[in-house]
Design an enzyme around this catalytic site. Sequence first.
Site, PDB file in Angstrom:
ATOM      1  N   GLU A 270       6.025  -7.548  -0.549  1.00 59.31           N
ATOM      2  CA  GLU A 270       6.115  -6.384  -1.028  1.00 59.31           C
ATOM      3  C   GLU A 270       7.500  -5.857  -0.344  1.00 59.31           C
ATOM      4  O   GLU A 270       7.551  -5.260   0.648  1.00 59.31           O
ATOM      5  CB  GLU A 270       5.096  -5.547  -0.885  1.00 59.31           C
ATOM      6  CG  GLU A 270       4.667  -4.491  -2.042  1.00 59.31           C
ATOM      7  CD  GLU A 270       5.588  -3.253  -1.667  1.00 59.31           C
ATOM      8  OE1 GLU A 270       6.740  -2.904  -1.974  1.00 59.31           O
ATOM      9  OE2 GLU A 270       5.165  -2.390  -1.009  1.00 59.31           O
TER      10      GLU A 270
ATOM     11  N   CYS B  55       7.460   3.185  -1.479  1.00 55.92           N
ATOM     12  CA  CYS B  55       8.416   2.246  -2.389  1.00 55.92           C
ATOM     13  C   CYS B  55       8.171   2.685  -4.018  1.00 55.92           C
ATOM     14  O   CYS B  55       9.488   2.428  -4.633  1.00 55.92           O
ATOM     15  CB  CYS B  55       7.921   0.742  -2.323  1.00 55.92           C
ATOM     16  SG  CYS B  55       7.902   0.078  -0.740  1.00 55.92           S
TER      17      CYS B  55
END
Length: 478
Positions: free
Chosen positions: A253, A287
């Site tokens: 990720e 994010c």
Amino acid sequence: MKPSERELTEVRLLIGGQWHDGVEQAEVLDKYRLVPCARLHLASREQVHEAVAAAQAAYEQSGLTPYERGAILDRAAGLIEGRSEMLVEVMRSEAGFTLTDAQGELKRCVQTFRLSAEEARRLTGEMIPLEGAPQQGGRLGFTIPVPLGVVCAITPFNAPVNTVAHKIAPALAAGNAVVVKPSSSTPYTANLLAQALLDAGLPPGLIAVLHGGAAVAQALIDEPAIRFFAFTGSTEVGRDIQRRAGLRRTQMELGSIAFTVLCADANLDAAIPKIVGAGYRKAGQVCTSIQNLLVERSRLEEVQARLAAAVRALPYGDPHDAKTQVGPVISEAAAQRIDGWIQRAAGRGARVLAGGPRQGAMIPPTLLADVPRDCDVSCQEVFGPVMSIEPFDSIDEAIARVNSTPYGLATGFFTNRLDFAMKAVRRLHVGGVHINETSSSRVDLMPYGGTKDSGFGREGPRYAVHEMSEMRMVSLTA
């Protein structure tokens, strides 16, 4: 005044079920006051090897059934919930989280553990219709899920409880051992989660916690006993881990430039509060925090005015003040970088609709307009409380703008038109599309992950458990 040495929390290493001192120590800072709040013990290469060997041995000796694994995770969830006050206070200091952000992080962590407990109990394979093939009459086929062995979790500072939970809980649910290397900026919460698991009855050795920087991460990658790497962090570091992992499995990720699209027909009363929350919670250090807000031109002036007023009204500052909604970023160096990007954009003609001067690690919630696309705040990941508004004239233009970056994690899309929504769903090159929600919308049971330079693999307990297992084929002939 600097706290005395005895006031600092000792953040040690968990190896073989015991807490150990490191070979060296470093200070962990309170992110708002910028004074030490903990002493971090750093692992040596020898301690890394010892921890991985102990994890491998514990994995080989473990006889936990799926029911027992689920029961341990359920008990740990209860212990974490019962210790929430302490965990919240630790996050307010070492992560700079506001009370709301820390409480939200903790509640999601508990949910992640409970979801993982459910997955442990229902993890199964499937029947294979061997008799449907020629000359296979009387033959039975099925798969069973088996754990991989030792999982290594390398976790970031911006979700020091729930991202750790999203890696360790599914790993344990699948029957693996797990070695965690949390961020050195926010290390203590990982220790507290590990202790909750031990107190819940997890056999010693099935979880290890190692602290340190790049040297510890490199030492972990060099350990051949580790069969799976679960990493959340920068694209650059992710590429290096992937290259060095070789044939071992990974889940990445990575970086992101998150967009949310606001169409002319959107319900602004519903959208704007969500956009403000998604842009500035955790000081924009998510994010999927909205970095670029694309607004259809006919609503641009209205959106700018309403958002500017909302962002200016956000209370920011000391996260230990219950009224604060936006706290500091992770370090003064990060704040200096973000402030420099804002100033460069302003110097090239960007309008600052909301914001103010940096103070230490504190960046006031900032809203920009008329930002050139090649400015840092537009084309690189800011990871701070900065949002830029950009107009568009057609849905195709908005989709092309989102797809123009090398990243593809998630996109929000506000519209009441089904044709616009389905076009976005089919054509956006991202891992998640959220209609009438922001890019930062996430429910912990959903599959979460990206594409392109945002990585691959999926978090979410059901999906992570399967990634951390392998299917073994079994056939029986009468």
